[in-house]
Design a protein around this motif. Structure first.
Motif, PDB file in Angstrom:
ATOM      1  N   VAL A   4       0.789  -1.220   0.049  1.00  0.00           N
ATOM      2  CA  VAL A   4      -0.015  -0.078   0.080  1.00  0.00           C
ATOM      3  C   VAL A   4       0.860   1.248   0.102  1.00  0.00           C
ATOM      4  O   VAL A   4       0.497   2.279  -0.629  1.00  0.00           O
ATOM      5  CB  VAL A   4      -0.816   0.076   1.071  1.00  0.00           C
ATOM      6  CG1 VAL A   4      -1.626   1.451   1.295  1.00  0.00           C
ATOM      7  CG2 VAL A   4      -1.915  -1.170   0.875  1.00  0.00           C
ATOM      8  N   ALA A  49       0.765   4.443  -2.449  1.00  0.00           N
ATOM      9  CA  ALA A  49       0.456   5.657  -2.138  1.00  0.00           C
ATOM     10  C   ALA A  49       1.658   6.751  -2.470  1.00  0.00           C
ATOM     11  O   ALA A  49       1.377   7.779  -3.170  1.00  0.00           O
ATOM     12  CB  ALA A  49       0.412   5.765  -0.543  1.00  0.00           C
ATOM     13  N   PRO A  92      -2.804   7.506   5.052  1.00  0.00           N
ATOM     14  CA  PRO A  92      -3.089   6.096   5.356  1.00  0.00           C
ATOM     15  C   PRO A  92      -4.509   5.936   5.833  1.00  0.00           C
ATOM     16  O   PRO A  92      -4.804   6.591   6.487  1.00  0.00           O
ATOM     17  CB  PRO A  92      -1.868   5.739   6.325  1.00  0.00           C
ATOM     18  CG  PRO A  92      -1.544   6.678   7.063  1.00  0.00           C
ATOM     19  CD  PRO A  92      -1.720   7.885   6.162  1.00  0.00           C
ATOM     20  N   LYS A 135     -11.480   2.123   6.201  1.00  0.00           N
ATOM     21  CA  LYS A 135     -11.181   3.362   5.250  1.00  0.00           C
ATOM     22  C   LYS A 135     -11.476   4.537   5.975  1.00  0.00           C
ATOM     23  O   LYS A 135     -11.741   5.713   5.419  1.00  0.00           O
ATOM     24  CB  LYS A 135     -12.649   3.259   4.349  1.00  0.00           C
ATOM     25  CG  LYS A 135     -12.788   2.074   3.301  1.00  0.00           C
ATOM     26  CD  LYS A 135     -13.725   2.218   2.229  1.00  0.00           C
ATOM     27  CE  LYS A 135     -15.137   1.989   2.977  1.00  0.00           C
ATOM     28  NZ  LYS A 135     -16.091   1.892   2.100  1.00  0.00           N
ATOM     29  N   THR A 169      -3.853  -0.425   5.947  1.00  0.00           N
ATOM     30  CA  THR A 169      -3.998  -1.332   4.798  1.00  0.00           C
ATOM     31  C   THR A 169      -4.477  -0.640   3.408  1.00  0.00           C
ATOM     32  O   THR A 169      -4.837  -1.209   2.513  1.00  0.00           O
ATOM     33  CB  THR A 169      -5.243  -2.546   4.937  1.00  0.00           C
ATOM     34  OG1 THR A 169      -6.446  -1.761   5.201  1.00  0.00           O
ATOM     35  CG2 THR A 169      -4.645  -3.139   6.135  1.00  0.00           C
ATOM     36  N   GLY A 170      -4.568   0.755   3.486  1.00  0.00           N
ATOM     37  CA  GLY A 170      -5.071   1.476   2.399  1.00  0.00           C
ATOM     38  C   GLY A 170      -4.633   3.007   2.451  1.00  0.00           C
ATOM     39  O   GLY A 170      -3.705   3.105   3.467  1.00  0.00           O
ATOM     40  N   TYR A 171      -4.934   3.733   1.523  1.00  0.00           N
ATOM     41  CA  TYR A 171      -4.491   5.044   1.482  1.00  0.00           C
ATOM     42  C   TYR A 171      -5.868   5.906   1.087  1.00  0.00           C
ATOM     43  O   TYR A 171      -6.540   5.367   0.054  1.00  0.00           O
ATOM     44  CB  TYR A 171      -3.059   5.329   0.659  1.00  0.00           C
ATOM     45  CG  TYR A 171      -3.165   5.102  -0.703  1.00  0.00           C
ATOM     46  CD1 TYR A 171      -3.285   6.189  -1.680  1.00  0.00           C
ATOM     47  CD2 TYR A 171      -3.063   3.736  -1.175  1.00  0.00           C
ATOM     48  CE1 TYR A 171      -3.343   5.808  -3.031  1.00  0.00           C
ATOM     49  CE2 TYR A 171      -2.887   3.580  -2.650  1.00  0.00           C
ATOM     50  CZ  TYR A 171      -3.258   4.724  -3.503  1.00  0.00           C
ATOM     51  OH  TYR A 171      -3.403   4.560  -4.637  1.00  0.00           O
ATOM     52  N   VAL A 179     -10.603   6.375  -1.734  1.00  0.00           N
ATOM     53  CA  VAL A 179      -9.702   5.297  -1.450  1.00  0.00           C
ATOM     54  C   VAL A 179      -9.131   4.839  -2.876  1.00  0.00           C
ATOM     55  O   VAL A 179      -9.604   4.854  -3.612  1.00  0.00           O
ATOM     56  CB  VAL A 179     -10.318   4.174  -1.050  1.00  0.00           C
ATOM     57  CG1 VAL A 179      -9.622   2.947  -0.732  1.00  0.00           C
ATOM     58  CG2 VAL A 179     -11.381   4.476   0.360  1.00  0.00           C
ATOM     59  N   SER A 231      -5.339  -0.175  -2.404  1.00  0.00           N
ATOM     60  CA  SER A 231      -5.800  -0.314  -1.243  1.00  0.00           C
ATOM     61  C   SER A 231      -6.839  -1.656  -0.781  1.00  0.00           C
ATOM     62  O   SER A 231      -7.384  -2.063  -1.892  1.00  0.00           O
ATOM     63  CB  SER A 231      -6.758   0.871  -0.864  1.00  0.00           C
ATOM     64  OG  SER A 231      -5.929   2.165  -0.737  1.00  0.00           O
ATOM     65  N   SER A 250     -10.432  -5.556  -2.306  1.00  0.00           N
ATOM     66  CA  SER A 250      -9.484  -4.549  -2.734  1.00  0.00           C
ATOM     67  C   SER A 250     -10.150  -3.475  -3.777  1.00  0.00           C
ATOM     68  O   SER A 250     -11.048  -3.691  -4.431  1.00  0.00           O
ATOM     69  CB  SER A 250      -8.612  -5.145  -3.475  1.00  0.00           C
ATOM     70  OG  SER A 250      -8.691  -5.799  -4.668  1.00  0.00           O
TER      71      SER A 250
END
Length: 340
Positions: A9, A13, A25, A30, A79-81, A207, A211, A217
């Motif tokens: 991730v 990013a 992040p 989310k 786990t995401g951005y 998102v 991510s 995903s």
């Protein structure tokens, strides 16, 4: 790294930042992953990062690689951005199109943002998808609420959605990215433009592709351009930036009014009531945050909780979520005129 998704991730990013997008992040839910530095304050004051510390949500968003690495180092569980909207150089506007009837966790293998004749997410049977603008057939047996609503608006207001960055979501929906002019601040909204369409503007975020969320995903749609959002059509911009309501319709903190809530507040209740399993808590938290940010939280909280109960959320969880939103809004309060 303890979190195997973190390196993946972070790389995505940093790629987004290299193209000029400002990122933060996110957790699997989310939400901004860096905890507020004011969460222990007995009476936290509104702060957008003036304190110099991390943990101010979208106000932390940066395109600087070192700042981004510091953000992710402070949130190794990310786990995401998220990609901040309304900020230079793109002044990004996000159209979050809900796909009712899709299979959660199994994104539709659709094309890009739709053909340039105003027909969004539709194509004739047998038509080629080589240009990346193909979409869902009428024979697919699914009801594309957000896509159909946007196509209807395009026809009614004579504009076309150009091929643009299109991100497939785990629930089967889509995020369309558009550029806005620097002198227009598009507000965030949920269902105001049309049912099934949420808008991410100034103060909001999308998102980013690459991510991972709780249900799957986020990834670029096949044929979608990467990192090059198209300009928003002028007619669509006019719909996204409606005139301010008359003064007597504006909400003012005080005793609950015996009359109906303003339309925007009623929209928050509808937004919660339309939640599906797997998104009820997140939608309730988001709507309650928006209500408290406008000063309408104490008045609207019972209606939001009732709407959440109608979706099947447990009473204790619904009350705890609204209480958490009240605390979060106190930490990240934005002026009411930034929200519609």
């Amino acid at each position: 790294m303890a979190n195997p998704a973190l390196a993946h991730v972070l790389a995505h990013a940093l790629t987004a930042a290299a193209h000029g997008f400002r990122v933060i992040p996110l957790t699997r839910a989310k939400l901004p992953a860096v905890r507020s530095p004011h969460h222990h304050d007995p009476a936290p004051l509104p702060c957008r990062g003036e304190c110099g510390r991390l943990g101010h949500g979208v106000h932390d968003a940066s395109a600087d690689p070192e700042a981004i690495r510091a953000l992710f180092a402070a949130a190794p569980w990310a786990t995401g951005y998220g990609i901040a909207c309304g900020r230079a150089p793109y002044h990004l506007i996000g159209l979050d199109l809900d796909l009712k009837g899709g299979s959660p966790g199994r994104p539709r293998e659709t094309g890009g943002a739709g053909a340039t004749d105003g027909r969004v997410g539709t194509r004739k049977p047998g038509a080629s998808r080589k240009d990346g603008t193909g979409g869902m057939d009428s024979t697919d047996g699914l009801a594309a609420d957000g896509l159909a609503a946007l196509a209807r608006l395009a026809r009614e207001h004579a504009f076309a959605i150009p091929p643009t960055v299109t991100v497939l979501t785990p629930s089967g929906g889509r995020h369309l990215w558009l550029c806005g002019p620097p002198d227009v601040a598009v507000p965030n909204s949920a269902g105001r433009l049309a049912p099934g369409i949420d808008i991410r503007g100034l103060g909001g975020y999308l998102v980013g592709p690459g991510s991972y969320g709780s249900h799957g995903s986020y990834r670029l749609a096949p044929g979608s351009p990467a990192w090059a959002p198209a300009p928003a059509p002028a007619a669509l911009l006019r719909l996204l930036t409606p005139p301010r309501p008359a003064p007597h319709r504006s909400y003012r903190p005080g005793p609950p009014s015996p009359g109906p809530h303003p339309a925007a507040l009623e929209g928050l209740v509808r937004f919660v009531r339309a939640s599906r399993e797997g998104q009820r808590n997140v939608r309730l938290f988001w709507a309650a945050c928006r209500a408290y940010e406008t000063g309408a939280g104490p008045e609207l909280a019972p209606a939001l909780i009732e709407a959440a109960l109608d979706t099947g959320l447990a009473p204790r969880e619904a009350r705890a979520t609204v209480a958490s939103a009240a605390r979060s809004a106190a930490r990240h309060l934005q002026p009411p005129d930034a929200w519609a």
